[in-house]
Design a protein around this motif. Structure first.
Motif: not given
Length: 394
Positions: A287-307
């Motif tokens: 139930s933890r976010p890291v396993l419930a939605d693994p793509d979110r880690i990549v997308s969140d970090r991608a947006e942060e990297l772009t910024r």
């Protein structure tokens, strides 16, 4: 205080005493009387229960000299001390008791009765060695009770004479034979009781030493609870009766099956609890976010990297622009302060022949040639009398 005294006296064991019966009487099937210690002139009251009287093979009366196995008893209400008699015999056996007691002390001093020499009995012996008289009640008691407790129990029986002059040698030979058998896990020596003299072979020093040398655990089941031959002391376990020996050596199959069921039940509960706990733990982890939605880690970090990339480009451009402006500013300041800039504004630098810069007119000598440095090139000049430099036309 009387109650505490009773508790203390009840913890005392039995002891053999010798004396003269000064009073003897029967009442209600029990015997009551007094015995006098002739060496110390002390008289003690005693009581013999009817169950003990029925076992006695001799008759007693006032004036008899006897030896008795007694245990002290204290009556709190009356404050009187009496002796309960477990066995009583005429004084003829007194010398034998003294010799046995001396032998007991001798063997104890040698360490044959030490607890650290005792061997543990196996939990479930594969084969039990039994030394007893053929077709005796002791044999039947041991076999019957052992098979009731564990039907698959195996016995290896060696018959021997259990009383008389040949008893100690036959019992010793049977014990040695069973001890040499590698399949025998424990040895029981069983006899169904008897009087004092019938049990003497089981206090023979030669038999005691044979038992002491045994590598196989030995259980002594000789006589009844009150009997105490030396074999009881050297054996690894003393059983009060042959029946007790069977119960002490062979576990009860029903009890063991009940323990197995209880253990299996506890194991099942424990295993179920562990599995349930792990299932809950896995559900919590999933139930933890890291396993419930693994793509979110990549997308969140991608947006942060772009910024951060955009921010880095802005900072580089800003610092480059600031550096360019600073260079222009420094270049202007350098040009302003440069001697060349001063010359370009129409000024000139006069130097004496020595090369020193001429700063005051008074420092120049008439007729002396000086050099003038202009914005572009140099000129030679001569100092006239009025200190007015004249350009040299030559």
């Amino acid at each position: 205080m009387s109650g505490k005294l009773k508790e203390y006296i009840e913890r005392l064991g039995t002891v053999w005493v010798e004396g003269e019966i000064t009073q003897w009487g029967l009442s209600g099937g029990n015997a009551y009387g007094k015995v006098k210690d002739l060496s110390e002139d002390v008289t003690l009251s005693f009581r013999v229960w009817s169950t003990t009287l029925m076992k006695l093979k001799e008759e007693f009366r006032q004036g008899d000299r006897v030896v008795a196995l007694v245990k002290s008893e204290w009556w709190p209400k009356g404050g009187t001390l009496t002796m309960q008699v477990y066995d009583i015999r005429h004084v003829g056996v007194g010398d034998l008791l003294a010799k046995l007691e001396a032998l007991r002390r001798k063997l104890a001093d040698e360490g044959l009765f030490d607890l650290d020499r005792k061997q543990r009995l196996p939990f479930l012996p594969g084969c039990i060695g039994l030394v007893t008289a053929k077709d005796s009640d002791a044999e039947k008691d041991v076999l019957r009770n052992a098979q009731l407790r564990w039907p698959a129990v195996n016995f290896r029986i060696r018959y021997a004479t259990m009383q008389g002059d040949r008893a100690w040698s036959e019992v010793s030979g049977a014990i040695k034979s069973l001890d040499a058998d590698p399949e025998v896990d424990v040895i029981i020596v069983a006899r169904g009781g008897g009087d004092f003299q019938n049990l003497l072979p089981f206090s023979d020093e030669r038999l005691i030493r044979v038992v002491a040398e045994c590598r196989t655990p030995v259980v002594s089941a000789i006589g009844h609870e009150a009997d105490h031959p030396l074999l009881d002391d050297v054996a690894d376990l003393r059983a009060s009766t042959p029946t007790d020996a069977a119960k002490r050596v062979v576990p009860d199959i029903s009890d063991e099956l009940a323990r197995v069921r209880q253990a299996r039940g506890r194991m099942a509960v424990r295993a179920t609890g562990l599995v349930s706990a792990e299932i809950d733990r896995l559900a919590s982890i999933r139930s933890r976010p890291v396993l419930a939605d693994p793509d979110r880690i990549v997308s969140d970090r991608a947006e942060e990297l772009t910024r951060w990339v955009a921010r880095g480009a802005e900072l580089v451009d800003y610092h480059l622009e600031r550096a360019g402006l600073r260079i222009v500013e420094l270049r202007g300041q350098l040009r302003t302060l440069s001697p060349q800039g001063t010359l370009e504004r129409g000024y000139a630098i006069a130097r004496l022949p020595s090369g020193a810069v001429l700063r005051r007119a008074a420092d120049a000598v008439a007729g002396e040639r000086i050099r003038l440095t202009l914005a572009s090139g140099e000129l030679a000049a001569t100092v006239d009398d009025d200190r007015t430099p004249v350009a040299d036309q030559s």
